[in-house]
Design a protein around this motif. Structure first.
Motif, PDB file in Angstrom:
ATOM      1  N   GLY A  26       0.781  -1.228   0.000  1.00  0.00           N
ATOM      2  CA  GLY A  26       0.000   0.000   0.000  1.00  0.00           C
ATOM      3  C   GLY A  26       0.812   1.278   0.000  1.00  0.00           C
ATOM      4  N   PHE A  27       2.127   1.171  -0.066  1.00  0.00           N
ATOM      5  CA  PHE A  27       2.979   2.363  -0.145  1.00  0.00           C
ATOM      6  C   PHE A  27       4.272   1.986  -0.876  1.00  0.00           C
ATOM      7  CE2 PHE A  27       6.010   1.230   3.224  1.00  0.00           C
ATOM      8  CZ  PHE A  27       5.294   0.292   3.958  1.00  0.00           C
ATOM      9  N   ILE A  28       5.052   3.001  -1.233  1.00  0.00           N
ATOM     10  CA  ILE A  28       6.288   2.753  -1.987  1.00  0.00           C
ATOM     11  C   ILE A  28       7.375   2.382  -0.988  1.00  0.00           C
ATOM     12  CG2 ILE A  28       7.922   3.652  -3.670  1.00  0.00           C
ATOM     13  CD1 ILE A  28       5.759   5.666  -4.510  1.00  0.00           C
ATOM     14  N   PHE A  29       7.516   1.091  -0.800  1.00  0.00           N
ATOM     15  CA  PHE A  29       8.346   0.527   0.267  1.00  0.00           C
ATOM     16  C   PHE A  29       9.773   1.078   0.239  1.00  0.00           C
ATOM     17  CE2 PHE A  29       9.290  -2.708   3.365  1.00  0.00           C
ATOM     18  CZ  PHE A  29      10.556  -3.163   3.074  1.00  0.00           C
ATOM     19  N   ARG A  30      10.372   1.165  -0.914  1.00  0.00           N
ATOM     20  CA  ARG A  30      11.791   1.500  -0.991  1.00  0.00           C
ATOM     21  C   ARG A  30      12.092   2.924  -0.518  1.00  0.00           C
ATOM     22  NH1 ARG A  30      12.359   4.701  -5.463  1.00  0.00           N
ATOM     23  NH2 ARG A  30      10.671   4.573  -7.022  1.00  0.00           N
ATOM     24  N   LEU A  31      11.063   3.753  -0.421  1.00  0.00           N
ATOM     25  CA  LEU A  31      11.252   5.136   0.003  1.00  0.00           C
ATOM     26  C   LEU A  31      11.204   5.307   1.518  1.00  0.00           C
ATOM     27  CD1 LEU A  31       9.087   7.078  -2.624  1.00  0.00           C
ATOM     28  CD2 LEU A  31      11.543   6.606  -2.674  1.00  0.00           C
ATOM     29  N   TYR A  32      10.841   4.241   2.221  1.00  0.00           N
ATOM     30  CA  TYR A  32      10.592   4.337   3.652  1.00  0.00           C
ATOM     31  C   TYR A  32      11.726   3.748   4.483  1.00  0.00           C
ATOM     32  CZ  TYR A  32       5.794   5.915   3.070  1.00  0.00           C
ATOM     33  OH  TYR A  32       4.680   6.655   2.785  1.00  0.00           O
ATOM     34  N   HIS A  33      11.983   4.387   5.609  1.00  0.00           N
ATOM     35  CA  HIS A  33      12.806   3.786   6.651  1.00  0.00           C
ATOM     36  C   HIS A  33      11.959   2.728   7.334  1.00  0.00           C
ATOM     37  CE1 HIS A  33      15.225   7.179   5.760  1.00  0.00           C
ATOM     38  NE2 HIS A  33      14.651   8.042   6.591  1.00  0.00           N
ATOM     39  N   MET A  34      12.533   1.558   7.524  1.00  0.00           N
ATOM     40  CA  MET A  34      11.799   0.457   8.136  1.00  0.00           C
ATOM     41  C   MET A  34      12.421   0.097   9.475  1.00  0.00           C
ATOM     42  SD  MET A  34       9.383  -0.044   6.039  1.00  0.00           S
ATOM     43  CE  MET A  34       8.700  -1.450   6.900  1.00  0.00           C
ATOM     44  N   GLY A  35      11.574  -0.018  10.480  1.00  0.00           N
ATOM     45  CA  GLY A  35      12.082  -0.296  11.806  1.00  0.00           C
ATOM     46  C   GLY A  35      11.309  -1.376  12.520  1.00  0.00           C
ATOM     47  N   SER A  53      16.016   3.965   4.206  1.00  0.00           N
ATOM     48  CA  SER A  53      15.749   3.693   2.794  1.00  0.00           C
ATOM     49  C   SER A  53      17.054   3.521   2.021  1.00  0.00           C
ATOM     50  CB  SER A  53      14.913   4.815   2.177  1.00  0.00           C
ATOM     51  OG  SER A  53      15.572   6.065   2.318  1.00  0.00           O
ATOM     52  N   GLY A  54      18.122   4.105   2.534  1.00  0.00           N
ATOM     53  CA  GLY A  54      19.425   3.976   1.888  1.00  0.00           C
ATOM     54  C   GLY A  54      20.231   2.786   2.331  1.00  0.00           C
ATOM     55  N   GLY A  55      19.717   2.046   3.312  1.00  0.00           N
ATOM     56  CA  GLY A  55      20.383   0.823   3.745  1.00  0.00           C
ATOM     57  C   GLY A  55      21.207   0.945   5.012  1.00  0.00           C
ATOM     58  N   SER A  56      21.282   2.128   5.607  1.00  0.00           N
ATOM     59  CA  SER A  56      21.993   2.267   6.871  1.00  0.00           C
ATOM     60  C   SER A  56      21.182   1.640   7.993  1.00  0.00           C
ATOM     61  CB  SER A  56      22.242   3.743   7.179  1.00  0.00           C
ATOM     62  OG  SER A  56      23.025   4.335   6.176  1.00  0.00           O
ATOM     63  N   THR A  57      21.885   1.163   9.010  1.00  0.00           N
ATOM     64  CA  THR A  57      21.202   0.507  10.122  1.00  0.00           C
ATOM     65  C   THR A  57      21.590   1.158  11.446  1.00  0.00           C
ATOM     66  OG1 THR A  57      22.966  -1.134  10.310  1.00  0.00           O
ATOM     67  CG2 THR A  57      21.067  -1.715   8.947  1.00  0.00           C
ATOM     68  N   TYR A  94       6.890  -4.728  16.895  1.00  0.00           N
ATOM     69  CA  TYR A  94       6.082  -4.013  15.917  1.00  0.00           C
ATOM     70  C   TYR A  94       6.934  -3.555  14.742  1.00  0.00           C
ATOM     71  CZ  TYR A  94       2.659  -3.684  19.700  1.00  0.00           C
ATOM     72  OH  TYR A  94       1.775  -3.972  20.695  1.00  0.00           O
ATOM     73  N   CYS A  95       6.409  -3.732  13.572  1.00  0.00           N
ATOM     74  CA  CYS A  95       7.033  -3.234  12.354  1.00  0.00           C
ATOM     75  C   CYS A  95       6.570  -1.795  12.113  1.00  0.00           C
ATOM     76  CB  CYS A  95       6.619  -4.130  11.191  1.00  0.00           C
ATOM     77  SG  CYS A  95       7.292  -3.693   9.583  1.00  0.00           S
ATOM     78  N   ASN A  96       7.499  -0.950  11.705  1.00  0.00           N
ATOM     79  CA  ASN A  96       7.183   0.461  11.475  1.00  0.00           C
ATOM     80  C   ASN A  96       7.757   0.908  10.139  1.00  0.00           C
ATOM     81  OD1 ASN A  96       8.629   3.439  11.944  1.00  0.00           O
ATOM     82  ND2 ASN A  96       6.485   3.340  12.525  1.00  0.00           N
ATOM     83  N   ALA A  97       6.973   1.687   9.429  1.00  0.00           N
ATOM     84  CA  ALA A  97       7.432   2.316   8.192  1.00  0.00           C
ATOM     85  C   ALA A  97       7.311   3.829   8.355  1.00  0.00           C
ATOM     86  CB  ALA A  97       6.598   1.844   7.012  1.00  0.00           C
ATOM     87  N   ARG A  98       8.366   4.540   8.047  1.00  0.00           N
ATOM     88  CA  ARG A  98       8.374   5.983   8.302  1.00  0.00           C
ATOM     89  C   ARG A  98       9.060   6.721   7.158  1.00  0.00           C
ATOM     90  NH1 ARG A  98      10.085   6.854  14.073  1.00  0.00           N
ATOM     91  NH2 ARG A  98       7.943   6.142  14.327  1.00  0.00           N
ATOM     92  N   ARG A  99       8.471   7.857   6.839  1.00  0.00           N
ATOM     93  CA  ARG A  99       9.069   8.690   5.793  1.00  0.00           C
ATOM     94  C   ARG A  99       8.728  10.146   6.051  1.00  0.00           C
ATOM     95  NH1 ARG A  99       7.055   9.569  -0.394  1.00  0.00           N
ATOM     96  NH2 ARG A  99       8.892  10.662  -1.161  1.00  0.00           N
ATOM     97  N   VAL A 100       9.679  10.999   5.857  1.00  0.00           N
ATOM     98  CA  VAL A 100       9.447  12.439   5.871  1.00  0.00           C
ATOM     99  C   VAL A 100       9.881  12.966   4.509  1.00  0.00           C
ATOM    100  CG1 VAL A 100       9.937  14.657   6.962  1.00  0.00           C
ATOM    101  CG2 VAL A 100       9.859  12.576   8.348  1.00  0.00           C
ATOM    102  N   THR A 101       8.953  13.547   3.784  1.00  0.00           N
ATOM    103  CA  THR A 101       9.273  14.008   2.438  1.00  0.00           C
ATOM    104  C   THR A 101      10.068  15.314   2.493  1.00  0.00           C
ATOM    105  OG1 THR A 101       7.320  15.394   2.123  1.00  0.00           O
ATOM    106  CG2 THR A 101       7.075  13.030   1.691  1.00  0.00           C
ATOM    107  N   THR A 102      10.598  15.709   1.364  1.00  0.00           N
ATOM    108  CA  THR A 102      11.336  16.972   1.289  1.00  0.00           C
ATOM    109  C   THR A 102      10.425  18.171   1.576  1.00  0.00           C
ATOM    110  OG1 THR A 102      10.962  16.996  -1.103  1.00  0.00           O
ATOM    111  CG2 THR A 102      13.041  16.064  -0.319  1.00  0.00           C
TER     112      THR A 102
END
Length: 120
Positions: A26-35, A53-57, A94-102
């Motif tokens: 339901g969202f563009i997964f690759r754009l989100y930080h996943m926690g 989203s860039g692969g840092s942990t 809990y799985c979390n998806a987070r994004r803050v746009t420009t």
């Protein structure tokens, strides 16, 4: 609609391993930080691990060296490999998806949680 569905929780003995999975839609997964967050009984929810989203942990100090977060952007999946589990790892995860746009728009999605119990 947005969905985050966790799986893989359960009962494990101290020293054991579990692998949690979170299937996103339901969202563009690759754009989100996943926690992965966790909440133990009577305690506040805390971050266990996050992958940007860039692969840092980043990991909470108590899980460093034992937990590994990974993601598969092709399959919209995020994982948490948990090794050397301790009773204090017992919590709902809990799985979390987070994004803050420009533009400053914030998106924050949560799964329903999966229970992990570490006990002999």
């Amino acid at each position: 609609q947005v969905q985050l569905v966790e799986s893989g929780g359960g009962l494990v003995q101290p020293g054991g391993s579990l692998k949690l999975s979170c299937a996103a839609s339901g969202f563009i997964f690759r754009l989100y930080h996943m926690g992965w967050y966790r909440q133990a009984p009577g305690k506040q929810r805390e971050l266990a691990a996050v992958m940007t989203s860039g692969g840092s942990t980043n990991y909470e100090d108590s899980v460093k060296g034992r937990f590994t977060i990974s993601r598969d952007n092709a399959k919209n999946l995020v994982y948490l490999q948990m090794n050397s589990l301790k009773p204090e790892d017992t919590a709902d995860y809990y799985c979390n998806a987070r994004r803050v746009t420009t533009m400053g728009d914030r998106y924050d999605y949560w799964g329903q949680g999966t229970q992990v119990t570490v006990s002999s």
